[in-house]
Design an enzyme around this catalytic site. Structure first.
Site, PDB file in Angstrom:
ATOM      1  N   ARG A 330       0.796  -1.233   0.000  1.00 58.67           N
ATOM      2  CA  ARG A 330       0.000   0.000   0.000  1.00 58.67           C
ATOM      3  C   ARG A 330       0.827   1.281   0.000  1.00 58.67           C
ATOM      4  O   ARG A 330       0.411   2.273  -0.593  1.00 58.67           O
ATOM      5  CB  ARG A 330      -1.019  -0.001   1.152  1.00 58.67           C
ATOM      6  CG  ARG A 330      -2.106  -1.061   0.949  1.00 58.67           C
ATOM      7  CD  ARG A 330      -3.238  -0.969   1.965  1.00 58.67           C
ATOM      8  NE  ARG A 330      -4.010   0.257   1.826  1.00 58.67           N
ATOM      9  CZ  ARG A 330      -3.974   1.274   2.655  1.00 58.67           C
ATOM     10  NH1 ARG A 330      -3.200   1.236   3.730  1.00 58.67           N
ATOM     11  NH2 ARG A 330      -4.685   2.345   2.431  1.00 58.67           N
ATOM     12  N   CYS A 360      13.718  -6.928  -4.408  1.00 62.27           N
ATOM     13  CA  CYS A 360      14.718  -6.294  -5.251  1.00 62.27           C
ATOM     14  C   CYS A 360      14.099  -5.165  -6.057  1.00 62.27           C
ATOM     15  O   CYS A 360      13.949  -5.234  -7.276  1.00 62.27           O
ATOM     16  CB  CYS A 360      15.360  -7.345  -6.138  1.00 62.27           C
ATOM     17  SG  CYS A 360      16.186  -8.584  -5.146  1.00 62.27           S
TER      18      CYS A 360
END
Ligand SMILES: *Cc1c(COP(=O)(O)O)cnc(C)c1O
Length: 431
Positions: A330, A360
């Protein structure tokens, strides 16, 4: 504290629903979703009681289950006498497997396929919230083939912008949901539904947005809907039986957020609708609302273990944890705010850190600029509060990370509602 279910004991240990967050992390591992079952039930009862007081027996709150969907959640909703909204057959399937009564399920969504429609009809779900003409046609055809007269609501867009909190020109047609009232398309939508023999038009639905704090948004929406209902009666002779005002009440993520007094808002809304319906000479409709976030958000907390702490002198500090955007996207999606707490706070010196995830992606941030003990280190536990809504349900397997388990807290005990996703589950579909 942010919510009454978040406390600390005399030693500064963080407790959720009265239980030690560190002990739960030791027992179940991290990352870990915790859910306070009593809080979920209390939030349901808040809506049920407010509805009974405000509307008598002519109303039902529906839990918008996209906020957090798993079997135990539907069992709780069934026990609390709630209806539920589902937005996919996956959600309907989960609800049915949990034994949720089909007739209290409403099927939402703007992209229902023929297969979705058949599935929902074959499982006898209570109602469809039909989003557009193509769906209406497909539903009418499929229902006809089954000899069913399917209960429906039509989704219309009243033209309210809840983000700026001002009624905008009803000609505005830039949302992808429903049929706009302002262009006349909603009227044609109703006409088409009345002419479709295999559907039974129960009424209208609208949903103007989420995280609504402004007190007048629902009243303004109701005004536009009631004016449209009057137009329907005058032009088509159709009297709307049910009015669904959607979800959207806001919750507190950080101390500076307002606390919405939902029962008071519902009472005021009911009086407003009653008065306006009277003025328009319309009978008081059966009222549905669809809270998602405000049922489950403050019942949730996510616990992580710190993997690394990086201090970059003159720039910033990072605390990197064993979860991230995979279990809570979010902040990445819309810069959502959260309160972050260390599992042990002895009142020592603090410093400011970005709480970063393990994916990553340099954008994998759970929350920037949070205050944590200055000596935070690898192995410490940190908690992100108010994660009950749109966290587990939005989780992904990016980087082939398994989704955390959901552990429910009840009466001083805990139990697993969703198991941790392990290597076997991650490769289960690979051939
Ligand atoms: C998302 C949604 C809800 C729930 O909104 P909350 O902000 O979680 O209360 C209700 N109705 C519809 C149609 C939705 O799309």
């Amino acid at each position: 504290m942010l919510c009454s279910n978040i406390t600390r004991n005399a030693d500064g240990a963080l407790l959720f629903a009265g239980q030690s967050v560190s002990a739960l992390a030791d027992r179940y591992g991290t990352p870990l979703y915790l859910m306070d079952e009593a809080r979920i039930r209390q939030n349901c009862r808040m809506y049920k009681d407010a509805f009974r007081l405000a509307f008598g027996d002519k109303a039902l709150p529906l839990y918008a289950s996209k906020a957090c969907s798993f079997k135990q959640m539907y069992r709780i909703m069934a026990e609390e006498g709630m209806g539920v909204d589902c937005v996919s057959c996956g959600e309907i399937h989960t609800a049915m497997e949990a034994g949720f009564p089909a007739e209290r399920i409403w099927f939402h969504g703007d992209g229902k396929t023929d297969a979705d429609i058949r599935y929902a009809l074959d499982h006898g779900i209570g109602g469809f919230v039909v989003d557009g003409l193509e769906e209406l046609e497909a539903l009418n055809r499929e229902a006809g083939e089954r000899g069913i007269r399917q209960k429906i609501l039509l989704r219309v867009t009243p033209g309210i912008d809840p983000h700026t909190y001002e009624a905008v020109n009803t000609g505005r047609v830039d949302v992808k949901f429903g049929a706009p009232i302002g262009t006349g398309q909603a009227l044609e939508f109703v006409r088409a539904a009345l002419n479709a023999p295999n559907v039974e038009l129960e009424g209208l639905h609208c949903h103007v947005g989420s995280m609504v704090f402004d007190e007048s948004v629902f009243e303004d929406t109701a005004d536009l809907m009631l004016a449209f209902m009057r137009e329907l009666r005058d032009k088509l002779g159709y009297v709307t039986g049910t009015l669904d005002l959607g979800g959207g009440y806001g919750v507190r993520y950080v101390d500076s957020d307002k606390q919405a007094d939902i029962p008071a808002r519902i009472a005021a809304l009911a009086n407003h609708i009653r008065k306006r319906a009277d003025e328009q000479g319309l009978p008081m409709p059966f009222i549905l609302m669809e809270p998602g976030r405000s049922i489950v958000a403050d019942a949730g907390m996510t616990v992580y273990t710190v993997s690394a702490v990086k201090r970059i002198p003159g720039f910033k500090n990072h605390v990197i944890v064993d979860g991230g955007m995979v279990d809570n996207p979010r902040y990445c999606l819309y810069r959502a705010k959260y309160t972050v707490l260390h599992a042990v706070d002895r009142g020592g010196e603090t410093a400011v850190f970005d709480l970063a995830g393990r994916c990553c992606e340099s954008g994998d941030i759970l929350q920037p600029a949070v205050s944590l003990p200055a000596d935070v280190k690898r192995g410490d536990r940190v908690a992100v509060c108010t994660t009950g809504a749109y966290n587990y349900s939005m989780a992904s397997n990016y980087n082939r990370l398994g989704r955390p388990p959901v552990v429910m807290l009840r009466d001083g005990e805990s139990y697993t509602a969703v198991r941790r996703e392990g290597f076997d589950e991650l490769t289960a579909l690979d051939v």
